[in-house]
Design an enzyme around this catalytic site. Structure first.
Site, PDB file in Angstrom:
ATOM      1  N   GLN A 150       0.823  -1.223   0.000  1.00 18.13           N
ATOM      2  CA  GLN A 150       0.000   0.000   0.000  1.00 18.13           C
ATOM      3  C   GLN A 150       0.854   1.269   0.000  1.00 18.13           C
ATOM      4  O   GLN A 150       0.562   2.216   0.734  1.00 18.13           O
ATOM      5  CB  GLN A 150      -0.925   0.024   1.221  1.00 18.13           C
ATOM      6  CG  GLN A 150      -2.084  -0.963   1.133  1.00 18.13           C
ATOM      7  CD  GLN A 150      -3.205  -0.591   2.079  1.00 18.13           C
ATOM      8  OE1 GLN A 150      -2.976  -0.383   3.264  1.00 18.13           O
ATOM      9  NE2 GLN A 150      -4.430  -0.483   1.577  1.00 18.13           N
ATOM     10  N   TYR A 153      -1.544   4.109  -0.928  1.00 23.28           N
ATOM     11  CA  TYR A 153      -2.567   4.359   0.100  1.00 23.28           C
ATOM     12  C   TYR A 153      -1.927   4.918   1.382  1.00 23.28           C
ATOM     13  O   TYR A 153      -2.423   5.882   1.966  1.00 23.28           O
ATOM     14  CB  TYR A 153      -3.277   3.030   0.372  1.00 23.28           C
ATOM     15  CG  TYR A 153      -4.477   3.088   1.278  1.00 23.28           C
ATOM     16  CD1 TYR A 153      -5.744   3.356   0.763  1.00 23.28           C
ATOM     17  CD2 TYR A 153      -4.373   2.830   2.639  1.00 23.28           C
ATOM     18  CE1 TYR A 153      -6.861   3.365   1.590  1.00 23.28           C
ATOM     19  CE2 TYR A 153      -5.481   2.838   3.465  1.00 23.28           C
ATOM     20  CZ  TYR A 153      -6.728   3.105   2.934  1.00 23.28           C
ATOM     21  OH  TYR A 153      -7.835   3.106   3.765  1.00 23.28           O
TER      22      TYR A 153
HETATM   23  N1  CAA Z   1       5.824  -7.763   5.361  1.00 28.89           N
HETATM   24  C1  CAA Z   1       6.855  -8.406   4.746  1.00 28.89           C
HETATM   25  N2  CAA Z   1       6.704  -9.246   3.730  1.00 28.89           N
HETATM   26  C2  CAA Z   1       5.451  -9.479   3.316  1.00 28.89           C
HETATM   27  C3  CAA Z   1       4.337  -8.844   3.894  1.00 28.89           C
HETATM   28  C4  CAA Z   1       4.560  -7.962   4.977  1.00 28.89           C
HETATM   29  N3  CAA Z   1       3.564  -7.339   5.594  1.00 28.89           N
HETATM   30  N4  CAA Z   1       3.233  -9.260   3.276  1.00 28.89           N
HETATM   31  C5  CAA Z   1       3.660 -10.132   2.309  1.00 28.89           C
HETATM   32  N5  CAA Z   1       4.985 -10.260   2.354  1.00 28.89           N
HETATM   33  C6  CAA Z   1       5.817 -11.133   1.519  1.00 28.89           C
HETATM   34  C7  CAA Z   1       5.148 -12.492   1.395  1.00 28.89           C
HETATM   35  O1  CAA Z   1       5.483 -13.340   2.477  1.00 28.89           O
HETATM   36  C8  CAA Z   1       5.699 -12.987   0.078  1.00 28.89           C
HETATM   37  O2  CAA Z   1       6.974 -13.496   0.290  1.00 28.89           O
HETATM   38  P1  CAA Z   1       7.521 -14.750  -0.577  1.00 28.89           P
HETATM   39  O3  CAA Z   1       7.577 -14.244  -1.992  1.00 28.89           O
HETATM   40  O4  CAA Z   1       8.859 -15.014   0.008  1.00 28.89           O
HETATM   41  O5  CAA Z   1       6.514 -15.836  -0.361  1.00 28.89           O
HETATM   42  C9  CAA Z   1       5.846 -11.712  -0.749  1.00 28.89           C
HETATM   43  O6  CAA Z   1       5.897 -10.629   0.191  1.00 28.89           O
HETATM   44  C10 CAA Z   1       4.707 -11.522  -1.702  1.00 28.89           C
HETATM   45  O7  CAA Z   1       3.480 -11.426  -0.940  1.00 28.89           O
HETATM   46  P2  CAA Z   1       2.070 -11.666  -1.588  1.00 28.89           P
HETATM   47  O8  CAA Z   1       1.961 -13.110  -2.006  1.00 28.89           O
HETATM   48  O9  CAA Z   1       1.021 -11.178  -0.679  1.00 28.89           O
HETATM   49  O10 CAA Z   1       2.208 -10.736  -2.886  1.00 28.89           O
HETATM   50  P3  CAA Z   1       1.161 -10.476  -4.001  1.00 28.89           P
HETATM   51  O11 CAA Z   1       1.868  -9.664  -5.028  1.00 28.89           O
HETATM   52  O12 CAA Z   1       0.435 -11.713  -4.392  1.00 28.89           O
HETATM   53  O13 CAA Z   1       0.061  -9.569  -3.255  1.00 28.89           O
HETATM   54  C11 CAA Z   1      -0.817  -7.672  -2.123  1.00 28.89           C
HETATM   55  C12 CAA Z   1       0.370  -8.264  -2.888  1.00 28.89           C
HETATM   56  C13 CAA Z   1      -2.076  -7.704  -2.991  1.00 28.89           C
HETATM   57  C14 CAA Z   1      -0.449  -6.258  -1.820  1.00 28.89           C
HETATM   58  C15 CAA Z   1      -1.046  -8.490  -0.840  1.00 28.89           C
HETATM   59  O14 CAA Z   1       0.159  -8.628  -0.159  1.00 28.89           O
HETATM   60  C16 CAA Z   1      -2.030  -7.798   0.080  1.00 28.89           C
HETATM   61  O15 CAA Z   1      -3.225  -7.822  -0.122  1.00 28.89           O
HETATM   62  N6  CAA Z   1      -1.502  -7.167   1.150  1.00 28.89           N
HETATM   63  C17 CAA Z   1      -2.315  -6.466   2.162  1.00 28.89           C
HETATM   64  C18 CAA Z   1      -2.581  -5.063   1.766  1.00 28.89           C
HETATM   65  C19 CAA Z   1      -3.503  -4.437   2.791  1.00 28.89           C
HETATM   66  O16 CAA Z   1      -3.318  -4.559   3.992  1.00 28.89           O
HETATM   67  N7  CAA Z   1      -4.519  -3.768   2.314  1.00 28.89           N
HETATM   68  C20 CAA Z   1      -5.489  -3.182   3.180  1.00 28.89           C
HETATM   69  C21 CAA Z   1      -6.778  -2.990   2.400  1.00 28.89           C
HETATM   70  S1  CAA Z   1      -8.060  -2.392   3.475  1.00 28.89           S
HETATM   71  C22 CAA Z   1      -7.635  -0.819   3.794  1.00 28.89           C
HETATM   72  O17 CAA Z   1      -6.750  -0.251   3.238  1.00 28.89           O
HETATM   73  C23 CAA Z   1      -8.427  -0.119   4.867  1.00 28.89           C
HETATM   74  C24 CAA Z   1      -7.537   0.427   5.906  1.00 28.89           C
HETATM   75  O18 CAA Z   1      -7.364   1.615   5.950  1.00 28.89           O
HETATM   76  C25 CAA Z   1      -6.952  -0.492   6.889  1.00 28.89           C
END
Ligand code: CAA
Length: 246
Positions: A150, A153
């Site tokens: 994000q 965001y």
């Molecule tokens: N810290 C460190 N590493 C992380 C991590 C984190 N927080 N999250 C994921 N990773 C790592 C994973 O372990 C993975 O590692 P490997 O390749 O070694 O397996 C790598 O990063 C890739 O992770 P993803 O498989 O998740 O990557 P992707 O490209 O498929 O997806 C993403 C990316 C769509 C951003 C997904 O990670 C995601 O949805 N993340 C959460 C985003 C989030 O919190 N959004 C909030 C939406 S709601 C909102 O925004 C309202 C609000 O105000 C709270």
């Protein structure tokens, strides 16, 4: 006479709960909805049982500076000076930064941050002139702590916090307070759209072990808008179940 409020993103998960709460607290509410979404907004209005006296639906593209300037000046002429402005409109276009398109960056910055300029700027001077009012900006825990996936965001939501502090300094001499609410993960369509495994893993890190209810964010808005909160300005109120303790 009813106090006059405006909310952007009125029919979203958090916006809808805030709208209901403001109506309950006897505000007349100008509820903005995105261009072309009238049917959907009308359906929302009806499902909520609002009356025309309570809520006026107002089409506004919050990313369009000229349109906001023009339409918000017009609505002030028709409705009067606002007592409360809630900048709530927001979107996500999540993705790792190394893969993030310029479009995903600018869409989020425009909708979540530039909108705050577009909407507040045409209304703020009149609030100051009147000698009182409240601006409440809905940011996010992810603007405070940063979130993987994000960059756009988190940048926009952090920008809202800086903006709030600067505007609070400017509004104070006129009795206009400006504050931020930073919700945590809340039970809304935006959060429900997340990948289940990712959301589950985030949930497990929330000390209170659950999502926020939209009504709990609305309660924070009601508080900051209330007379009891008159001495609070430039503040960030976190409502995040302990996910981040600033
Ligand atoms: N810290 C460190 N590493 C992380 C991590 C984190 N927080 N999250 C994921 N990773 C790592 C994973 O372990 C993975 O590692 P490997 O390749 O070694 O397996 C790598 O990063 C890739 O992770 P993803 O498989 O998740 O990557 P992707 O490209 O498929 O997806 C993403 C990316 C769509 C951003 C997904 O990670 C995601 O949805 N993340 C959460 C985003 C989030 O919190 N959004 C909030 C939406 S709601 C909102 O925004 C309202 C609000 O105000 C709270």
């Amino acid at each position: 006479m009813k106090k006059l409020a405006l909310i952007t993103g009125s029919k979203g998960g958090i916006g809808s709960a805030i709208s209901s709460r403001l109506v309950e607290n006897d505000y007349r509410l100008i509820a903005t909805y995105y261009t072309g979404n009238y049917e959907c907004a009308k359906e929302w209005f009806e499902s909520k049982g609002f009356t025309d006296d309570q809520v006026r639906l107002f089409e506004l593209d919050v990313t369009n500076t000229n349109e906001c300037q023009k339409k918000l000046e017009e609505i002030q002429e028709e409705e009067g000076t606002f007592d409360l402005v809630v900048n709530n409109a927001g979107i996500t276009r999540d993705g790792q930064f190394k893969k993030m398109s310029a479009e995903a960056w600018f869409d989020v910055i425009n909708t979540n941050l530039n909108s705050v300029f577009n909407v507040t700027q045409p209304l703020f001077a009149a609030m100051c002139e009147k000698g009182g009012g409240r601006v409440i900006n809905i940011s996010s825990v992810n603007g405070q702590k940063g979130q993987f996936g994000q960059a756009n965001y988190s940048a926009a939501k952090a920008g809202m916090i800086g903006f709030t502090k600067a505007l609070a300094a400017e509004g104070a001499r006129s009795g206009v307070t400006v504050n931020v609410i930073a919700p945590g993960y809340t039970g809304t369509p935006m959060v429900e759209a997340m990948r289940e495994d990712v959301l589950d893993s985030i949930k497990s890190t929330i000390p209170l072990k659950r999502l926020a209810k939209p009504e709990e964010i609305a309660a924070a808005v009601a508080y900051l808008a209330s007379d009891e909160a008159a001495y609070i300005t430039g503040e960030t109120l976190s409502v995040n179940g302990g996910l981040y303790m600033a």
